[in-house]
Design a protein around this motif. Sequence first.
Motif, mmCIF file in Angstrom:
data_model
loop_
_atom_site.group_PDB
_atom_site.id
_atom_site.type_symbol
_atom_site.label_atom_id
_atom_site.label_comp_id
_atom_site.label_asym_id
_atom_site.label_seq_id
_atom_site.Cartn_x
_atom_site.Cartn_y
_atom_site.Cartn_z
ATOM 1 N N ASP A 91 3.933 13.721 40.375
ATOM 2 C CA ASP A 91 3.226 12.871 39.414
ATOM 3 C C ASP A 91 2.916 13.702 38.176
ATOM 4 O O ASP A 91 1.991 14.521 38.185
ATOM 5 C CB ASP A 91 1.946 12.324 40.043
ATOM 6 N N LEU A 92 3.687 13.503 37.129
ATOM 7 C CA LEU A 92 3.563 14.302 35.918
ATOM 8 C C LEU A 92 2.157 14.244 35.329
ATOM 9 O O LEU A 92 1.618 15.268 34.908
ATOM 10 C CB LEU A 92 4.602 13.859 34.878
ATOM 11 N N ASN A 93 1.536 13.081 35.317
ATOM 12 C CA ASN A 93 0.208 12.969 34.714
ATOM 13 C C ASN A 93 -0.841 13.762 35.487
ATOM 14 O O ASN A 93 -1.665 14.465 34.896
ATOM 15 C CB ASN A 93 -0.210 11.510 34.573
ATOM 16 N N ARG A 94 -0.826 13.659 36.814
ATOM 17 C CA ARG A 94 -1.785 14.432 37.629
ATOM 18 C C ARG A 94 -1.555 15.927 37.443
ATOM 19 O O ARG A 94 -2.507 16.697 37.309
ATOM 20 C CB ARG A 94 -1.646 14.103 39.119
ATOM 21 N N SER A 95 -0.299 16.336 37.453
ATOM 22 C CA SER A 95 0.017 17.754 37.310
ATOM 23 C C SER A 95 -0.312 18.261 35.913
ATOM 24 O O SER A 95 -0.780 19.389 35.756
ATOM 25 C CB SER A 95 1.483 18.013 37.646
ATOM 26 N N GLU A 101 7.159 20.022 25.690
ATOM 27 C CA GLU A 101 6.812 18.748 26.314
ATOM 28 C C GLU A 101 7.911 17.745 26.013
ATOM 29 O O GLU A 101 8.420 17.689 24.900
ATOM 30 C CB GLU A 101 5.464 18.234 25.808
ATOM 31 N N TRP A 102 8.296 16.978 27.010
ATOM 32 C CA TRP A 102 9.291 15.920 26.874
ATOM 33 C C TRP A 102 8.907 14.825 27.857
ATOM 34 O O TRP A 102 7.921 14.949 28.572
ATOM 35 C CB TRP A 102 10.707 16.458 27.089
ATOM 36 N N ASP A 103 9.650 13.727 27.886
ATOM 37 C CA ASP A 103 9.279 12.567 28.693
ATOM 38 C C ASP A 103 9.031 12.887 30.159
ATOM 39 O O ASP A 103 8.133 12.321 30.768
ATOM 40 C CB ASP A 103 10.350 11.472 28.609
ATOM 41 N N SER A 104 9.807 13.785 30.742
ATOM 42 C CA SER A 104 9.683 14.043 32.178
ATOM 43 C C SER A 104 9.192 15.451 32.509
ATOM 44 O O SER A 104 9.301 15.891 33.647
ATOM 45 C CB SER A 104 11.022 13.796 32.880
ATOM 46 N N GLY A 105 8.618 16.144 31.526
ATOM 47 C CA GLY A 105 8.151 17.484 31.834
ATOM 48 C C GLY A 105 7.266 18.101 30.784
ATOM 49 O O GLY A 105 7.089 17.570 29.692
ATOM 50 N N ILE A 106 6.703 19.234 31.167
ATOM 51 C CA ILE A 106 5.802 19.979 30.286
ATOM 52 C C ILE A 106 5.817 21.431 30.722
ATOM 53 O O ILE A 106 6.088 21.738 31.883
ATOM 54 C CB ILE A 106 4.373 19.392 30.329
ATOM 55 N N SER A 107 5.537 22.343 29.782
ATOM 56 C CA SER A 107 5.462 23.750 30.146
ATOM 57 C C SER A 107 4.314 24.423 29.401
ATOM 58 O O SER A 107 3.860 23.940 28.362
ATOM 59 C CB SER A 107 6.778 24.463 29.856
ATOM 60 N N TRP A 108 3.871 25.539 29.980
ATOM 61 C CA TRP A 108 2.844 26.387 29.381
ATOM 62 C C TRP A 108 3.367 27.806 29.394
ATOM 63 O O TRP A 108 4.068 28.211 30.322
ATOM 64 C CB TRP A 108 1.532 26.322 30.166
ATOM 65 N N VAL A 160 8.310 19.530 36.124
ATOM 66 C CA VAL A 160 9.214 18.417 35.851
ATOM 67 C C VAL A 160 8.991 17.317 36.884
ATOM 68 O O VAL A 160 8.903 17.594 38.091
ATOM 69 C CB VAL A 160 10.691 18.883 35.898
ATOM 70 N N GLN A 161 8.919 16.086 36.409
ATOM 71 C CA GLN A 161 8.762 14.929 37.289
ATOM 72 C C GLN A 161 9.961 14.829 38.228
ATOM 73 O O GLN A 161 11.105 14.807 37.786
ATOM 74 C CB GLN A 161 8.640 13.642 36.468
ATOM 75 N N THR A 162 9.691 14.781 39.537
ATOM 76 C CA THR A 162 10.757 14.611 40.532
ATOM 77 C C THR A 162 11.349 13.218 40.376
ATOM 78 O O THR A 162 10.620 12.239 40.195
ATOM 79 C CB THR A 162 10.187 14.767 41.959
ATOM 80 N N GLU A 163 12.667 13.136 40.460
ATOM 81 C CA GLU A 163 13.324 11.837 40.384
ATOM 82 C C GLU A 163 12.890 10.974 41.571
ATOM 83 O O GLU A 163 12.688 11.475 42.676
ATOM 84 C CB GLU A 163 14.841 12.007 40.430
#
Length: 130
Positions: free
Chosen positions: A11-15, A33-40, A50-53
Motif C-alpha cells: 500500500d503505497l500511501n501507508r508506506s 516520486e512517480w505514480d507507483s513509487g517514492i524514494s528517499w 514501489v507499489q506491488t502489482e
Amino acid sequence: MLHHVEINISDLNRSREFWGWLLTELGYHPYQEWDSGISWKQGATYLVFVQTEERFLSHPYHRRRTGLNHLAFHATSRQQVDDMASELKRKGIAVLYEDKYPNAGGPGHYAVFFEDPDRIKVELVAPDHE
C-alpha cells in the motif's frame, strides 16, 4: 557503499506515511516520486518503495521466508534510539521485543526494533562507543 535498495510494498500511501516520517527523522530527504513509487535519499544511498502489482499481492511479505529479513539504520546516539522508541509508541507502532528493550540484540547492542506497515522489521542501532 550501497547504492540503493528497492522494496515492493502492498500500500503505497501507508508506506509513504510510515517511511516518510521515519526516514525524515533519520536525515533522509525525498528524492524521487512517480505514480507507483517514492524514494528517499541520504548521501549517495537511497531507498525506493514501489507499489506491488495487484497480481502479486496474494502472497504477503514475511521476513522468515527467503529474502530480506530486516533493515538496520545507524542512530546518532542512545538518546535518538530512546526518542524513537517513545515516538513509535505515541504513534501506536508496536516495539518488538519490548520486554528486552533496549538490549534485544544482545548485551551492549542498544537498539529499538519495530515493523513497517507490511511487517518488514526495522532496527535503529545506537553507536557502540556510548
